[in-house]
Structure formats: structure tokens, C-alpha cells
Design a protein around this motif. Structure first.
Motif, PDB file in Angstrom:
ATOM      1  N   ARG A  15       0.803  -1.293   0.086  1.00  0.00           N
ATOM      2  CA  ARG A  15      -0.069  -0.322  -0.294  1.00  0.00           C
ATOM      3  C   ARG A  15       0.560   1.136  -0.183  1.00  0.00           C
ATOM      4  O   ARG A  15       1.643   1.407   0.865  1.00  0.00           O
ATOM      5  CB  ARG A  15      -0.810  -0.049   1.203  1.00  0.00           C
ATOM      6  N   TYR A  18       0.879   7.321   2.953  1.00  0.00           N
ATOM      7  CA  TYR A  18      -0.206   8.065   3.114  1.00  0.00           C
ATOM      8  C   TYR A  18       0.348   9.288   2.792  1.00  0.00           C
ATOM      9  O   TYR A  18       1.639   9.840   2.790  1.00  0.00           O
ATOM     10  CB  TYR A  18      -0.803   8.297   4.894  1.00  0.00           C
ATOM     11  N   ARG A  24      -0.002  15.498  -2.762  1.00  0.00           N
ATOM     12  CA  ARG A  24      -0.675  14.438  -2.753  1.00  0.00           C
ATOM     13  C   ARG A  24      -1.211  14.637  -5.066  1.00  0.00           C
ATOM     14  O   ARG A  24      -0.965  13.990  -5.604  1.00  0.00           O
ATOM     15  CB  ARG A  24      -2.049  13.590  -2.574  1.00  0.00           C
ATOM     16  N   ASP A  82      -9.429  12.320   0.580  1.00  0.00           N
ATOM     17  CA  ASP A  82      -8.493  12.290   1.779  1.00  0.00           C
ATOM     18  C   ASP A  82      -9.322  11.556   3.262  1.00  0.00           C
ATOM     19  O   ASP A  82      -8.410  10.435   3.852  1.00  0.00           O
ATOM     20  CB  ASP A  82      -8.056  13.276   2.726  1.00  0.00           C
ATOM     21  N   ARG A  84     -11.032   9.843   3.256  1.00  0.00           N
ATOM     22  CA  ARG A  84     -11.740   8.121   3.440  1.00  0.00           C
ATOM     23  C   ARG A  84     -10.420   7.105   3.364  1.00  0.00           C
ATOM     24  O   ARG A  84     -10.045   5.621   3.926  1.00  0.00           O
ATOM     25  CB  ARG A  84     -11.999   7.976   1.957  1.00  0.00           C
ATOM     26  N   TRP A  85      -8.617   8.152   3.550  1.00  0.00           N
ATOM     27  CA  TRP A  85      -8.055   6.818   3.818  1.00  0.00           C
ATOM     28  C   TRP A  85      -8.164   7.201   5.910  1.00  0.00           C
ATOM     29  O   TRP A  85      -8.144   7.803   6.735  1.00  0.00           O
ATOM     30  CB  TRP A  85      -6.264   8.181   3.809  1.00  0.00           C
ATOM     31  N   ARG A  90      -1.970   6.642   8.456  1.00  0.00           N
ATOM     32  CA  ARG A  90      -1.291   8.030   7.783  1.00  0.00           C
ATOM     33  C   ARG A  90      -0.079   7.917   8.487  1.00  0.00           C
ATOM     34  O   ARG A  90       0.857   8.718   7.909  1.00  0.00           O
ATOM     35  CB  ARG A  90      -2.596   9.053   8.872  1.00  0.00           C
TER      36      ARG A  90
END
Length: 102
Positions: A15, A18, A24, A82, A84-85, A90
Motif C-alpha cells: 500500500r 499516506y 498528493r 483524504d 476515506r484514508w 496515516r
């Protein structure tokens, strides 16, 4: 956990870490976009909000939500993504990397 099976071999799946919203998204550039509004480049040659213009590409610069000319619709989409993360995923130690063997 996820694993990918390709050609008889198991591959590592990880993955991405973050990144804050300001690190991003790149600024979208294209001849058809208004110069006075800064849009975030998403995927498939569209802005984060979904505007598509021929020849659109990401610039070499970050798209920053705090700028006055940042597109409000792109800002809302960036915030929704963001949100949803998961908070627990993080930190720097939250990167998940697995390898599965037969």
C-alpha cells in the motif's frame, strides 16, 4: 491482505504511504483550462473534479488547496478522498507490504 499471482509466482503487494493533500496532487495544465483557476490533475487526463481537456497533463508543481485560486470542486474532491484514508494508516509505519509464498 492482498497478493497478486502472475505467471505462477506470488508477488509482493504494498500500500502506498499516506501523503497529505498538499503533496498528493499536481496542478493540471492544458490550453483549454482557465488560467485564473488552479485545478488538480486526477487520472485519465481529467481534473480531480472530472473536467477533461485534450492534451491535459500534470505540471511539475503541487496543486495546493490553500491557494486562493484553487478550484473549489477539486478541493472538495481532494478532501473527500483524504477523509476515506483511515487515520490509523496515516503514519510512516503504516505501510503494508506482504509476500505470499506457495
Amino acid at each position: 491482505m492482498l497478493a497478486s499471482h502472475m505467471g505462477g509466482e506470488w508477488s509482493e503487494v504494498s500500500r502506498p504511504p499516506y501523503l497529505p493533500v498538499g503533496m498528493r496532487w499536481e496542478k493540471a495544465v492544458a490550453d483549454g483550462l482557465p488560467a485564473d483557476v488552479s485545478h488538480a490533475f486526477g487520472i485519465f487526463d481529467r481534473t480531480l473534479y472530472g473536467i477533461q481537456v485534450a492534451g491535459m497533463s500534470p505540471s511539475d508543481y503541487w496543486w495546493l488547496t490553500e491557494r486562493e485560486n484553487a478550484c473549489g470542486a477539486c478541493r472538495e474532491e481532494a478532501g473527500a478522498i483524504d477523509d476515506r484514508w483511515p487515520q490509523a494508516m496515516r503514519g510512516e509505519e503504516a505501510r503494508v507490504s506482504v509476500a505470499r509464498r506457495l
